[in-house]
Design an enzyme around this catalytic site. Sequence first.
Site, short mmCIF file in Angstrom:
data_model
loop_
_atom_site.label_atom_id
_atom_site.label_comp_id
_atom_site.label_asym_id
_atom_site.label_seq_id
_atom_site.Cartn_x
_atom_site.Cartn_y
_atom_site.Cartn_z
N ARG A 177 0.83 -1.20 0.00
CA ARG A 177 0.00 0.00 0.00
C ARG A 177 0.87 1.25 0.00
O ARG A 177 0.58 2.22 -0.71
CB ARG A 177 -0.93 0.02 1.22
CG ARG A 177 -2.02 -1.02 1.19
CD ARG A 177 -2.93 -0.90 2.41
NE ARG A 177 -3.65 0.36 2.41
CZ ARG A 177 -4.18 0.92 3.50
NH1 ARG A 177 -4.03 0.34 4.69
NH2 ARG A 177 -4.83 2.06 3.41
N CYS A 235 -0.32 6.49 8.72
CA CYS A 235 -0.73 5.16 8.23
C CYS A 235 -1.89 5.41 7.27
O CYS A 235 -1.87 6.37 6.51
CB CYS A 235 -1.10 4.23 9.38
SG CYS A 235 -2.43 4.84 10.46
#
Length: 280
Positions: A177, A235
């Site tokens: 990701r 994040c």
Amino acid sequence: MQASLVSALQLSELGAQVFDCRFSLADRDAGRAAFEGRRIPGAHYADLERDLSGPIRADTGRHPLPTPDLWLKRMGRYGLRTDTPIVAYDDGAGVFAARFWWMLSWMGCEQVSLLDGGFHQWTKAGLPMEAGEDRRKITPTALMLDADSALQVDAGAVHNALDSDATLIVDAREAIRFSGEQEPLDRKAGCIPGSVNRHFAQNLSQGVFKSADELKSEFALLLGDRDPTEVIHSCGSGVTACHNLFAMEYAGLHGSRLYSGSWSDWIVDPARPIEVQYAG
């Protein structure tokens, strides 16, 4: 901030207030179902989206922080007290429990620990369980705590830091990701320019946290000559970033900050730059 761990056996003898933070991004009802199926006796359930997040708006990420007043009111409904130890747990890795830890630490509550290895370790130890809907009559508490705004940053502060070599943005997402190769949760793939990747799972070994010394050595390599106060954690939505922040505090590297909105907040404004490292 104080970061401490307790083992399952220690928790069984501690007489602490216990909060179950199990949650699944893939199934929002799974955490509550797991809690009612089996839990540590006396635990309260703290839901990521109903308790540990505020309302989602067009200008926020997926899990914005609630206002301090709302957060304290929610915890007061559980009868939270600041004069006795508090322990949070989830399934095992500790990411949702770390969010709970950070949010209480943000309010100046320092008696919060994580159950090392989470519910998995409690089960493995063969310790008592309880099940069913929590029907206790709880006496609410009025919590008088103040949020420390210095513990977090917003998108503006992150944007200003992009031109500074002194600030290090540490992204806790999986490498796939972070690089932009895949993005299953957010509208855009990639990362904040100049950030570095440390997947939160690197803080663990065989399901429990690595030693403080080992974590300190690993983060020292990542930081280089930077002071821990020059680190910003990010994040996807401000959850797993708390795991890296907890690990640094546990390792004695104090003062790093949380970008609570993280990637899902960053991409709300199309004018903010993004970096895609995956070349395809």
